[in-house]
Write a protein that holds these residues in place. Structure first.
Motif, short mmCIF file in Angstrom:
data_model
loop_
_atom_site.label_atom_id
_atom_site.label_comp_id
_atom_site.label_asym_id
_atom_site.label_seq_id
_atom_site.Cartn_x
_atom_site.Cartn_y
_atom_site.Cartn_z
N ARG A 13 13.21 6.44 1.01
CA ARG A 13 11.94 6.74 1.68
C ARG A 13 10.96 7.42 0.72
N ARG A 14 11.48 8.31 -0.13
CA ARG A 14 10.62 8.98 -1.10
C ARG A 14 10.06 7.97 -2.10
N ARG A 15 10.89 7.07 -2.55
CA ARG A 15 10.43 6.06 -3.51
C ARG A 15 9.35 5.16 -2.90
N ILE A 16 9.56 4.75 -1.67
CA ILE A 16 8.56 3.91 -0.99
C ILE A 16 7.24 4.65 -0.89
N ARG A 17 7.29 5.91 -0.46
CA ARG A 17 6.07 6.72 -0.36
C ARG A 17 5.37 6.83 -1.70
N ASP A 18 6.13 7.14 -2.74
CA ASP A 18 5.53 7.33 -4.06
C ASP A 18 4.95 6.04 -4.61
N ALA A 19 5.62 4.91 -4.35
CA ALA A 19 5.11 3.63 -4.85
C ALA A 19 3.77 3.29 -4.23
N PHE A 20 3.64 3.50 -2.93
CA PHE A 20 2.38 3.17 -2.26
C PHE A 20 1.30 4.21 -2.56
N ALA A 21 1.70 5.44 -2.75
CA ALA A 21 0.72 6.46 -3.14
C ALA A 21 0.11 6.12 -4.49
N ALA A 22 0.95 5.67 -5.42
CA ALA A 22 0.45 5.32 -6.76
C ALA A 22 -0.40 4.06 -6.73
N ALA A 23 -0.15 3.17 -5.75
CA ALA A 23 -0.87 1.90 -5.69
C ALA A 23 -2.22 1.98 -5.00
N ALA A 24 -2.51 3.08 -4.31
CA ALA A 24 -3.69 3.14 -3.44
C ALA A 24 -4.99 2.82 -4.17
N GLU A 25 -5.15 3.34 -5.37
CA GLU A 25 -6.41 3.19 -6.09
C GLU A 25 -6.74 1.73 -6.39
N HIS A 26 -5.72 0.93 -6.72
CA HIS A 26 -5.96 -0.45 -7.12
C HIS A 26 -5.37 -1.46 -6.14
N TYR A 27 -4.92 -0.99 -4.97
CA TYR A 27 -4.27 -1.86 -3.98
C TYR A 27 -5.15 -3.04 -3.59
N ASP A 28 -6.40 -2.78 -3.24
CA ASP A 28 -7.27 -3.85 -2.74
C ASP A 28 -7.50 -4.95 -3.77
N HIS A 29 -7.45 -4.60 -5.04
CA HIS A 29 -7.65 -5.59 -6.11
C HIS A 29 -6.52 -6.62 -6.14
N HIS A 30 -5.31 -6.19 -5.75
CA HIS A 30 -4.13 -7.06 -5.83
C HIS A 30 -3.71 -7.63 -4.48
N ALA A 31 -4.40 -7.32 -3.41
CA ALA A 31 -3.89 -7.54 -2.05
C ALA A 31 -4.38 -8.82 -1.39
N GLU A 32 -4.56 -9.88 -2.15
CA GLU A 32 -5.05 -11.14 -1.56
C GLU A 32 -4.07 -11.67 -0.50
N VAL A 33 -2.79 -11.69 -0.80
CA VAL A 33 -1.81 -12.17 0.17
C VAL A 33 -1.76 -11.26 1.38
N GLN A 34 -1.82 -9.95 1.15
CA GLN A 34 -1.75 -9.00 2.26
C GLN A 34 -2.95 -9.17 3.20
N ARG A 35 -4.12 -9.45 2.66
CA ARG A 35 -5.30 -9.70 3.51
C ARG A 35 -5.13 -10.99 4.30
N ALA A 36 -4.54 -12.00 3.68
CA ALA A 36 -4.31 -13.26 4.39
C ALA A 36 -3.34 -13.07 5.55
N ILE A 37 -2.35 -12.21 5.37
CA ILE A 37 -1.39 -11.97 6.44
C ILE A 37 -2.03 -11.20 7.59
#
Length: 261
Positions: A13-37
């Motif tokens: 759970r800590r790793r999952i939290r830390d991974a997404f916390a680190a990704a927040a700044e550039h998440y939208d740049h990489h999230a084409e599939v996530q937006r499609a879903i």
């Protein structure tokens, strides 16, 4: 010495939290599939939530779904395990709060709609379903998109040629998620399955996109040490057999559920 030491649940759970916390700044740049879903789930759901109660965007990420979830009479509560994600959702108009889908910091029967896109795959389905049932008012609607076991199957196959470590997390089959919903007391459960694919020009870019949305957290085991140059070359060469006109594919096995509390 084994290549794949077991990772305790709390550490996961800590790793999952830390991974997404680190990704927040550039998440939208990489999230084409996530937006499609998100668009797939919005287009597929059929139920309306009870009027006057807020919508919970559970695992809200940067709050991309905020505008679509907002109605005239219902506030959107954006909740994420990572504080940096919750702050970005707040900037998009959600009431951004930090919390775990397995221990929601909300009163029982306090929301009319429980919406979640690509967060349940990081949770225990029974625990997430029970918490969803608890916070939904009677007659409230649950709408969830999660990932199934065929997600990134090509990536899993090429890593299996290198070692026995779990480089790609394994997700639950739809039957397990549906059973968890029924055990939690949901009824009128609907289900659909889709495949969404993203494409990258090369193997390094494909992995960069996965890491860019924080989705690289491993499962119960992990590899000791870094991949060597020879192993990396083998991975790049092996993945080339999957190349399509659009590039190297990363396929997501998308499971969509709708149910009534």
């Amino acid at each position: 010495m084994p290549d794949s030491p077991i990772v305790p649940a709390g550490e996961q759970r800590r790793r999952i939290r830390d991974a997404f916390a680190a990704a927040a700044e550039h998440y939208d740049h990489h999230a084409e599939v996530q937006r499609a879903i998100v668009a797939d789930l919005l287009g597929w759901v059929s139920q309306s939530a009870p009027a006057g109660l807020p919508t919970l965007d559970a695992g809200c990420g940067t709050g991309y779904a905020s505008a679509a979830l907002q109605t005239d009479d219902a506030q959107v509560i954006g909740l994420d395990l990572a504080d940096t994600m919750a702050r970005r959702a707040l900037q998009r108009g959600e009431l951004g709060i930090v919390g775990d889908l397995e221990r929601l910091p909300l009163r029982s029967a306090s929301v009319g709609r429980y919406w979640s896109s690509l967060a349940w795959q990081w949770c225990n389905a029974d625990t997430a379903a029970a918490e969803a049932a608890r916070v939904l008012a009677p007659g409230g609607v649950l709408q969830v998109a999660t990932l199934g076991p065929d997600t990134l199957r090509e990536l899993r196959a090429v890593f299996a040629e290198i070692d026995s470590a779990e480089h790609v997390r394994r997700f639950q089959p739809p039957e397990a998620v549906q059973a968890a919903l029924i055990r939690a007391g949901f009824h009128s459960v609907r289900f659909a399955r889709r495949v969404q694919a993203g494409f990258a020009p090369d193997f390094a870019s494909l992995l960069r996109d996965i890491r860019g949305v924080g989705a690289h957290t491993l499962g119960d085991s992990r590899r000791r040490g870094m991949l060597g140059r020879h192993a990396w070359r083998r991975l790049c060469d092996a993945y080339e057999i999957h190349r399509e006109a659009a590039g190297l594919p990363a396929r997501y096995d998308v499971l969509m559920f709708e149910a009534i509390r």
